[in-house]
Write an enzyme that holds these catalytic residues in place. Sequence first.
Site, short mmCIF file in Angstrom:
data_model
loop_
_atom_site.label_atom_id
_atom_site.label_comp_id
_atom_site.label_asym_id
_atom_site.label_seq_id
_atom_site.Cartn_x
_atom_site.Cartn_y
_atom_site.Cartn_z
N GLU A 242 13.18 6.45 -2.95
CA GLU A 242 12.08 7.43 -3.08
C GLU A 242 12.45 8.83 -2.60
OE1 GLU A 242 7.04 7.82 -3.02
OE2 GLU A 242 7.99 6.44 -1.88
N LYS B 197 0.52 4.50 4.33
CA LYS B 197 0.79 3.05 4.14
C LYS B 197 1.21 2.69 5.94
CE LYS B 197 1.99 1.44 -0.38
NZ LYS B 197 2.07 2.69 -1.15
N CYS C 289 2.61 -3.35 -7.57
CA CYS C 289 2.34 -2.28 -6.39
C CYS C 289 1.81 -0.98 -7.15
CB CYS C 289 3.11 -2.37 -5.61
SG CYS C 289 3.47 -3.86 -4.67
N PHE D 233 7.05 -4.21 -8.27
CA PHE D 233 7.82 -5.10 -8.58
C PHE D 233 7.97 -5.33 -9.91
CE2 PHE D 233 7.85 -8.45 -4.81
CZ PHE D 233 8.67 -7.50 -3.93
N HIS E 204 0.22 -2.24 3.39
CA HIS E 204 0.64 -2.07 1.86
C HIS E 204 -0.64 -2.95 1.00
CE1 HIS E 204 1.94 -1.69 -2.09
NE2 HIS E 204 3.45 -2.01 -1.78
N HIS F 132 4.97 6.65 -1.91
CA HIS F 132 4.83 5.13 -1.87
C HIS F 132 5.08 4.44 -0.81
CE1 HIS F 132 4.14 1.14 -3.53
NE2 HIS F 132 5.55 0.78 -3.58
#
Length: 412
Positions: A314, A335, A164, A399, A340, A303
């Site tokens: 975050e 998002k 991502c 990830f 996403h 994010h």
Amino acid sequence: MEKRRVVITGLGAVTPVGNDVETSWNNIIQGKSGIGTLTRLNPDDFPAKVAAEVKDFNVEAYLDRKDARKMDRFTHYAVAAAIMAVKDANLIINEENSHRVGVWIGSGIGGMETFENQYDVFLKRGYRRVSPFFVPMMIPDMATGQVSIILGARGVNSCTVTACATGTNSIGDAFKVIQRGDADAMVTGGSEAPITKMSLAGFCANTALSTNPDPNTASRPFDKNRDGFVIGEGAGVVILEELNHALKRGAKIYAEVVGYGSTGDAYHITAPAPEGEGGARAMKMALDDANITPEEVDYINAHGTSTDYNDKYETAAIKAVFGEHAYKLAVSSTKSMTGHLLGAAGAVEAIFSALSLKEGILPPTVNLVDPDPDCDLDYVPNEAKKRSITYALSNSLGFGGHNATLLFKKYE
């Protein structure tokens, strides 16, 4: 060696909120979501019932039908976004300059749809009936490969795969290519088409996706009732140019890219490091790269995935880097409206960050009704804000422990 200045001169996007940049941006600042009930697959087969799908996209507006059949959907999106971006930049690529124009477009998982379809063919009809285009349709670098062929760009040609964080890493790495003098312009971003049986099954199996069946509330970053991200698809591509190269040809400039940070958690394959330690280092690295102080940053496109750990950690990372200033700057997650887009997310969010600087509008975080006590910053809840800003930062986390941050400056 003196660093060359790099600016954004063209934008292209295919997103769940619009099949071009103008439509996508207008819907974002109006708080309109592109999330709906899952239609590409049978929602009864999965606990996740909603998705952020690209709607009414016509690939034949960009590609001949015969050529399109030899490409996966993620490449369709990338080609369309790249063609739009080059047109927007009014960038002419010819024999004279093609070796100085590069392409760097990433994808988190590449041609998953092609893999699944061709595996079904193999099981039913044997290897002889598998498409000879199977491998070049599937591999993640083919978006970059096809775009470079179509545009005739013969410079640096690469593909980032950092889950991502892919879109942000791609733009950051392309930024460095120009900064160090290896190209004058780069066509760069990310593309993804992950709304497939196995992608959805995998994300459902690891409980990453929201199981909220209501499209209007499923993606709610920083809200205490969030329960996972909503899978999306699309592409974002920007044209980066060396400043004097852009000025010489009279290009319009959206924003300047001034900083890039990229770090690894070395912690876990899917979970972020505690307190967002790796993300904090990426943000600090971008600030140091631009040689600015934390207090100069006005806005962060987070994010902000709407997952428990991401939003909390975050937020903690932002506080660690910005201290008391964290409560003065604005943070939002687009998002909440796009879902996403995995490897394309950072590229689309870079476009939104550049437009925020150029137009003085901060996108909202929609569906933020009951904030998580651990998420106590100004997330621009539910309505966009008009505010003139000078520096905007964009985060992407992936990830594998990938953290990437881009820092943009208003161009004047």
